[in-house]
Design a protein around this motif. Structure first.
Motif, short mmCIF file in Angstrom:
data_model
loop_
_atom_site.label_atom_id
_atom_site.label_comp_id
_atom_site.label_asym_id
_atom_site.label_seq_id
_atom_site.Cartn_x
_atom_site.Cartn_y
_atom_site.Cartn_z
N GLU A 54 3.82 51.44 5.66
CA GLU A 54 5.10 50.74 5.58
C GLU A 54 5.91 50.94 6.84
O GLU A 54 6.65 50.08 7.26
CB GLU A 54 5.89 51.24 4.37
CG GLU A 54 5.34 50.72 3.05
CD GLU A 54 6.18 51.20 1.89
OE1 GLU A 54 7.41 51.28 2.05
OE2 GLU A 54 5.61 51.49 0.85
N ARG A 55 5.72 52.08 7.46
CA ARG A 55 6.48 52.37 8.68
C ARG A 55 6.13 51.38 9.79
O ARG A 55 6.99 50.91 10.50
CB ARG A 55 6.20 53.80 9.12
CG ARG A 55 7.03 54.21 10.28
CD ARG A 55 6.84 55.66 10.59
NE ARG A 55 7.80 56.04 11.61
CZ ARG A 55 7.92 57.23 12.08
NH1 ARG A 55 7.17 58.20 11.62
NH2 ARG A 55 8.79 57.50 13.01
N ASN A 56 4.85 51.03 9.94
CA ASN A 56 4.43 50.05 10.96
C ASN A 56 5.06 48.69 10.71
O ASN A 56 5.48 48.02 11.63
CB ASN A 56 2.91 49.93 10.99
CG ASN A 56 2.24 51.16 11.55
OD1 ASN A 56 2.89 51.95 12.25
ND2 ASN A 56 0.98 51.34 11.24
N VAL A 57 5.08 48.28 9.45
CA VAL A 57 5.70 47.00 9.11
C VAL A 57 7.18 47.03 9.45
O VAL A 57 7.71 46.09 10.03
CB VAL A 57 5.48 46.66 7.61
CG1 VAL A 57 6.27 45.43 7.22
CG2 VAL A 57 4.00 46.48 7.32
N ASP A 58 7.84 48.11 9.12
CA ASP A 58 9.26 48.24 9.43
C ASP A 58 9.51 48.21 10.93
O ASP A 58 10.45 47.60 11.40
CB ASP A 58 9.84 49.54 8.84
CG ASP A 58 9.90 49.50 7.32
OD1 ASP A 58 9.86 48.38 6.77
OD2 ASP A 58 9.99 50.58 6.70
N SER A 61 11.49 45.38 15.61
CA SER A 61 11.21 44.86 16.94
C SER A 61 11.54 43.37 17.03
O SER A 61 12.13 42.92 18.00
CB SER A 61 9.74 45.09 17.29
OG SER A 61 9.43 44.47 18.50
N SER A 62 11.18 42.61 15.99
CA SER A 62 11.47 41.18 16.02
C SER A 62 12.97 40.93 15.93
O SER A 62 13.49 40.01 16.54
CB SER A 62 10.73 40.45 14.91
OG SER A 62 11.20 40.87 13.65
N GLU A 63 13.68 41.77 15.19
CA GLU A 63 15.15 41.64 15.12
C GLU A 63 15.76 41.92 16.48
O GLU A 63 16.67 41.23 16.92
CB GLU A 63 15.73 42.60 14.09
CG GLU A 63 15.58 42.14 12.66
CD GLU A 63 16.24 43.10 11.68
OE1 GLU A 63 16.64 44.21 12.09
OE2 GLU A 63 16.35 42.73 10.52
N ALA A 64 15.25 42.94 17.16
CA ALA A 64 15.76 43.29 18.49
C ALA A 64 15.47 42.16 19.47
O ALA A 64 16.33 41.82 20.31
CB ALA A 64 15.13 44.59 18.97
N ASP A 65 14.28 41.55 19.41
CA ASP A 65 13.95 40.43 20.29
C ASP A 65 14.88 39.26 20.05
O ASP A 65 15.35 38.62 20.99
CB ASP A 65 12.49 39.99 20.08
CG ASP A 65 11.49 41.02 20.55
OD1 ASP A 65 11.88 41.92 21.33
OD2 ASP A 65 10.32 40.91 20.15
N PHE A 66 15.16 38.96 18.78
CA PHE A 66 16.05 37.85 18.44
C PHE A 66 17.46 38.12 18.97
O PHE A 66 18.09 37.25 19.55
CB PHE A 66 16.08 37.64 16.92
CG PHE A 66 17.00 36.54 16.49
CD1 PHE A 66 16.64 35.22 16.66
CD2 PHE A 66 18.24 36.82 15.93
CE1 PHE A 66 17.48 34.18 16.27
CE2 PHE A 66 19.09 35.80 15.54
CZ PHE A 66 18.71 34.49 15.71
N ALA A 67 17.94 39.35 18.79
CA ALA A 67 19.28 39.71 19.26
C ALA A 67 19.36 39.61 20.78
O ALA A 67 20.35 39.12 21.32
CB ALA A 67 19.65 41.11 18.78
N ALA A 68 18.31 40.06 21.47
CA ALA A 68 18.30 40.00 22.93
C ALA A 68 18.32 38.55 23.40
O ALA A 68 19.02 38.20 24.36
CB ALA A 68 17.08 40.73 23.47
N GLU A 69 17.55 37.69 22.74
CA GLU A 69 17.51 36.27 23.12
C GLU A 69 18.88 35.62 22.87
O GLU A 69 19.35 34.84 23.68
CB GLU A 69 16.43 35.56 22.32
CG GLU A 69 16.24 34.11 22.72
CD GLU A 69 15.10 33.44 21.97
OE1 GLU A 69 15.20 32.22 21.78
OE2 GLU A 69 14.16 34.13 21.57
#
Length: 92
Positions: free
Chosen positions: A2-6, A11-19
């Motif tokens: 579960e930790r890998n999924v989290d 990571s995808s949330e961070a990428d979206f925020a950076a974009e």
């Protein structure tokens, strides 16, 4: 596991925020830096042409964006001469 999924989700949330932040910065810079918007638009067009050129190489076909009627339905250019079928039908 579960930790890998989290971690991927974070990571995808961070990428979206950076974009999203990058888009805001671009809008602000375009309003305060004279001519930046036009330079960015020209840069975008050049990158598109470069990509089209890479995709068509080594064939001899011309780039689609350089052709008459590119992006428009139908022909933009009227024929300069009548075709044989038009001549036979009596068109002028």
């Amino acid at each position: 596991m579960e930790r890998n999924v989290d971690q991927r989700f974070d990571s995808s949330e961070a990428d979206f925020a950076a974009e999203e932040n990058s888009m805001v910065v671009d809008k602000v810079l375009n309003t305060i830096v004279p001519g930046r918007a036009q330079r960015e638009q020209q840069k975008s067009k050049e990158q598109k042409l470069d990509l089209e050129l890479k995709e068509t190489f080594p064939t001899s076909d011309p780039l689609a964006s350089t052709q008459p009627g590119a992006g428009v339905t139908g022909s933009e250019v009227k024929p300069s001469k009548l075709s044989p079928s038009q001549i036979a039908s009596g068109r002028k």
